[in-house]
Design a protein around this motif. Structure first.
Motif, PDB file in Angstrom:
ATOM      1  N   ALA A 106     -19.764 -94.850  59.223  1.00 40.41           N
ATOM      2  CA  ALA A 106     -20.530 -95.014  57.891  1.00 40.41           C
ATOM      3  C   ALA A 106     -20.671 -96.649  57.543  1.00 40.41           C
ATOM      4  O   ALA A 106     -21.672 -96.803  57.033  1.00 40.41           O
ATOM      5  CB  ALA A 106     -19.532 -94.414  56.695  1.00 40.41           C
ATOM      6  N   LEU A 107     -20.041 -97.350  58.355  1.00 44.31           N
ATOM      7  CA  LEU A 107     -20.293 -98.834  58.251  1.00 44.31           C
ATOM      8  C   LEU A 107     -21.693 -99.441  58.688  1.00 44.31           C
ATOM      9  O   LEU A 107     -22.299-100.110  58.173  1.00 44.31           O
ATOM     10  CB  LEU A 107     -19.184 -99.799  58.696  1.00 44.31           C
ATOM     11  CG  LEU A 107     -19.269-101.052  58.598  1.00 44.31           C
ATOM     12  CD1 LEU A 107     -19.281-101.736  57.151  1.00 44.31           C
ATOM     13  CD2 LEU A 107     -18.087-101.926  59.271  1.00 44.31           C
ATOM     14  N   VAL A 108     -21.658 -98.730  60.002  1.00 42.60           N
ATOM     15  CA  VAL A 108     -23.077 -98.885  60.728  1.00 42.60           C
ATOM     16  C   VAL A 108     -24.299 -98.502  59.870  1.00 42.60           C
ATOM     17  O   VAL A 108     -25.296 -99.112  59.703  1.00 42.60           O
ATOM     18  CB  VAL A 108     -23.071 -98.148  62.160  1.00 42.60           C
ATOM     19  CG1 VAL A 108     -24.584 -98.175  62.579  1.00 42.60           C
ATOM     20  CG2 VAL A 108     -22.166 -98.709  62.888  1.00 42.60           C
ATOM     21  N   GLU A 109     -24.009 -97.282  59.318  1.00 43.87           N
ATOM     22  CA  GLU A 109     -25.164 -96.941  58.388  1.00 43.87           C
ATOM     23  C   GLU A 109     -25.689 -97.608  57.204  1.00 43.87           C
ATOM     24  O   GLU A 109     -26.559 -98.099  56.734  1.00 43.87           O
ATOM     25  CB  GLU A 109     -25.016 -95.237  57.956  1.00 43.87           C
ATOM     26  CG  GLU A 109     -25.204 -94.514  59.179  1.00 43.87           C
ATOM     27  CD  GLU A 109     -26.603 -94.570  59.629  1.00 43.87           C
ATOM     28  OE1 GLU A 109     -27.697 -94.530  59.109  1.00 43.87           O
ATOM     29  OE2 GLU A 109     -26.600 -94.724  61.111  1.00 43.87           O
ATOM     30  N   LEU A 110     -24.289 -98.080  56.551  1.00 45.05           N
ATOM     31  CA  LEU A 110     -24.170 -99.115  55.443  1.00 45.05           C
ATOM     32  C   LEU A 110     -25.264-100.373  55.888  1.00 45.05           C
ATOM     33  O   LEU A 110     -26.085-100.739  54.937  1.00 45.05           O
ATOM     34  CB  LEU A 110     -23.021 -99.317  54.772  1.00 45.05           C
ATOM     35  CG  LEU A 110     -23.074-100.506  53.804  1.00 45.05           C
ATOM     36  CD1 LEU A 110     -23.627 -99.947  52.482  1.00 45.05           C
ATOM     37  CD2 LEU A 110     -21.569-100.934  53.399  1.00 45.05           C
ATOM     38  N   VAL A 111     -24.968-101.016  56.961  1.00 45.64           N
ATOM     39  CA  VAL A 111     -25.417-102.215  57.365  1.00 45.64           C
ATOM     40  C   VAL A 111     -26.989-101.978  57.819  1.00 45.64           C
ATOM     41  O   VAL A 111     -27.774-102.782  57.398  1.00 45.64           O
ATOM     42  CB  VAL A 111     -24.477-102.745  58.657  1.00 45.64           C
ATOM     43  CG1 VAL A 111     -25.468-103.813  59.247  1.00 45.64           C
ATOM     44  CG2 VAL A 111     -23.221-103.271  58.217  1.00 45.64           C
ATOM     45  N   ARG A 112     -27.052-100.904  58.366  1.00 45.70           N
ATOM     46  CA  ARG A 112     -28.460-100.356  58.908  1.00 45.70           C
ATOM     47  C   ARG A 112     -29.541-100.228  57.612  1.00 45.70           C
ATOM     48  O   ARG A 112     -30.661-100.887  57.700  1.00 45.70           O
ATOM     49  CB  ARG A 112     -28.408 -99.038  59.539  1.00 45.70           C
ATOM     50  CG  ARG A 112     -29.694 -98.779  60.199  1.00 45.70           C
ATOM     51  CD  ARG A 112     -30.051 -97.448  60.765  1.00 45.70           C
ATOM     52  NE  ARG A 112     -28.633 -97.062  61.611  1.00 45.70           N
ATOM     53  CZ  ARG A 112     -28.863 -97.044  63.086  1.00 45.70           C
ATOM     54  NH1 ARG A 112     -29.712 -97.705  63.535  1.00 45.70           N
ATOM     55  NH2 ARG A 112     -27.727 -96.848  63.432  1.00 45.70           N
TER      56      ARG A 112
END
Length: 285
Positions: A106-112
């Protein structure tokens, strides 16, 4: 993407806690990523070579100095955050390949979505456990491995052992380098044990940190540079001394004295890194 708070601040629940993307009031186009209130990354989307955090500048200095200027590197990043170093590497060494391992999807998607990285940058992110990825990586696959993994502001125990270090050494090329962010405070037992542990397989090493941290006066970040050949100590010393917040480099006999009789960590007795003191990461809301 998450709810907004205080104008452009973005707050979102991710797999490992509450993440915030906070705009930098002093640098347009720059953002700080916080996780449960602790600063994790700072990224300038217009200039990825600007590095706000002092320990990240020390990691970047090592990346600059372990190979000739401009030569592309193949780097495995354990811990993703907002991908500050992969972005820096793409800008400073065009053609480099960054493989990023981050456990929080979920953090990866937020940063993306909130801080997208350039499509032309050779950055690939995999959502997985760092040690599991290292264990399944072929021998001599990378020039550099950067370890900056934190869960709840502590490095997980399974990334602190000699067995883990042996897997890291196997995955590095013969002249490759392991760069690790070690966070510790007085009396620096964790940092001393980590240097002792990593040097069982990558014996040529140095440590870069603020002098007050090295003397055990406060909690902070220590950057370990370890490999099978001598690290660029003189050049790292110049870079550390010329930083906005000057640091020191320990190598040779000084590093031996720092380690002292620290015990090598094995899987059976491994523990997470030292937690930060209460209130260290308090920020104004």
């Amino acid at each position: 993407m998450g709810r907004r708070r205080d104008a452009d601040r973005v707050v979102a629940r991710v797999d490992t806690g509450e993440a915030e993307l906070v705009p930098d009031p002093d640098r347009p186009g720059s953002w700080t990523l916080l996780l449960d209130g602790a600063p994790q990354s700072h990224v300038d989307l217009t200039d990825p070579t600007h590095l706000e955090f002092e320990y990240v500048r020390r990691l970047a200095a090592a990346l600059d100095l372990v190979a000739p200027t401009g030569v592309p590197l193949r780097v495995l990043h354990l811990g993703g955050g907002a991908l500050t170093l992969p972005r820096y590497l793409a800008a400073s060494r065009p053609g480099s390949t960054s493989r990023v391992v981050e456990v929080d999807g979920a953090l990866v998607e937020l940063v993306r979505r909130g801080m997208p990285w350039p499509a032309q940058a050779r950055i690939r992110v995999r959502v997985a456990d760092a040690r599991e990825v290292v264990a399944t990586t072929p021998d001599a696959a990378y020039d550099v491995i950067v370890a900056d993994v934190f869960a709840g502001a502590r490095t997980p125990a399974h990334l602190t052992s000699a067995e883990y270090a042996a897997e890291v050494a196997r995955v590095l090329r013969p002249d490759g380098w392991y760069l690790a962010n070690l966070a510790d405070g007085p009396p620096l037992r964790y940092a001393r044990a980590q240097v002792a542990t990593v040097r069982t397989v990558l014996p040529r090493a140095c440590l870069v940190a603020d002098a007050a941290v090295l003397r055990g006066r406060r909690y902070g970040n220590l950057v370990l540079v370890a490999g099978r050949v001598e690290p660029p100590v003189a050049a790292l010393t110049r870079r550390a001394a010329g930083d906005w917040f000057p640091g020191r480099v320990l190598a040779g006999a000084e590093l031996d004295r720092f380690v002292g009789g620290a015990t090598v960590v094995r899987d059976a007795e491994a523990t997470p890194s030292t937690p930060p003191p209460p209130g260290l990461f308090s920020v104004r809301r």
